[in-house]
Design an enzyme around this catalytic site. Structure first.
Site, mmCIF file in Angstrom:
data_model
loop_
_atom_site.group_PDB
_atom_site.id
_atom_site.type_symbol
_atom_site.label_atom_id
_atom_site.label_comp_id
_atom_site.label_asym_id
_atom_site.label_seq_id
_atom_site.Cartn_x
_atom_site.Cartn_y
_atom_site.Cartn_z
ATOM 1 C CG HIS A 47 -1.977 -1.028 1.212
ATOM 2 N ND1 HIS A 47 -3.105 -0.938 0.434
ATOM 3 C CD2 HIS A 47 -2.080 -2.197 1.886
ATOM 4 C CE1 HIS A 47 -3.867 -2.000 0.629
ATOM 5 N NE2 HIS A 47 -3.258 -2.783 1.497
ATOM 6 C CD GLU A 151 -4.816 -8.926 3.255
ATOM 7 O OE1 GLU A 151 -4.971 -7.745 3.602
ATOM 8 O OE2 GLU A 151 -4.078 -9.284 2.320
ATOM 9 C CG ASP A 177 -8.269 -6.089 2.657
ATOM 10 O OD1 ASP A 177 -9.035 -5.274 2.113
ATOM 11 O OD2 ASP A 177 -7.036 -5.967 2.637
#
Length: 256
Positions: A47, A151, A177
């Site tokens: 990210h 996730e 997630d």
């Protein structure tokens, strides 16, 4: 230069280990995490925009304080696995593990033959020639960890198939997630999400794989400890910094 993986050693001895996600790509922040007494840091390259040279310096910062550096790589990117390990990462955090194929691909990229086919290289891992190449291969395969980040609902449903063949050194749930995968975005305390996390923990116990709990309160950590969990991620540097800044302003300037 490759060193013993203290997190692996502590987990094997039944000792507790504590870590943080790091999304602020600043070596000083990583050094601060180590000086604060954490055992490991998960450097985020999924990210966060981190160039390879900066990643190497983040890992160096961890090494200066005895902090074990893990790297969360982008999904399905064997090249990122290789670069992180060549930079000195002691573990690879694999996001969105949905099936055994994701682990097999990571092992192929992260471990040398006969376990995998990580590309051979020199550089800082073998200490620029200080460690014999054959010895380095043996030690790297023994020390570097593969961490599965679960996730997705598909991964939870397939967790026994994911863990049964071996090769996973630690399992980490991703409640955020997971909540989206179950149709309740950011409701991390939703019963479906909590049941998924418990399912992952149960599978880890069956397959003798360490489980790492995402835990930000002493009460929750006590619950996990009672279940035999010894690995904990206590949050993220960005969130901790933002909360500390807000709290400082409120204490010193008051609310407006």
């Amino acid at each position: 230069m490759l060193r013993p993986n203290e997190v692996r050693q502590k987990l094997g001895a039944g000792e507790e280990v504590y870590g943080l996600f790091s999304t602020l790509p600043e070596p000083t922040m990583v050094e601060m995490i180590g000086c604060a007494g954490y055992d490991f840091v998960i450097l985020d390259t999924e990210h966060t925009l981190v160039d390879p040279q900066r990643l190497e310096n983040l890992i160096r910062a961890a090494e200066t304080t005895g902090l074990t550096p893990f790297v969360r790589v982008p999904e399905a990117d064997p090249g990122a696995v290789l670069r992180a390990l060549d930079a000195g990462a002691m573990g690879i955090v694999v996001p969105h593990v949905r099936g055994r194929a994701d682990i097999d691909a990571t092992i192929r990229a992260a471990r040398y033959a006969p376990e995998g086919m990580r590309s051979l290289n020199g550089g800082r891992g073998p200490g620029f020639g200080r460690i014999d190449p054959a010895e380095y291969i043996r030690r790297a395969n023994a020390e570097i960890m593969v961490v599965a980040l679960l996730e997705d609902a598909e991964g939870v449903a397939a967790i026994d198939e994911i863990l049964a063949p071996g090769g996973v050194d630690l399992v980490l749930p991703g409640p955020g997630d997971l909540s989206q995968s179950y149709g309740v975005p950011w409701q991390v305390r939703h019963p479906r999400v909590q049941e998924a996390v418990r399912t992952l923990r149960g599978a880890c116990a069956r397959h003798s794989v360490p489980f790492c709990a995402m835990s930000t309160t002493p009460e929750r950590r006590a619950e996990w400890r009672a279940d035999g969990v010894t690995a904990f991620v206590l949050g993220e540097d960005r969130d901790l910094a933002a909360r500390a800044l807000r709290a400082h302003r409120e204490r010193t300037a008051g609310r407006e």
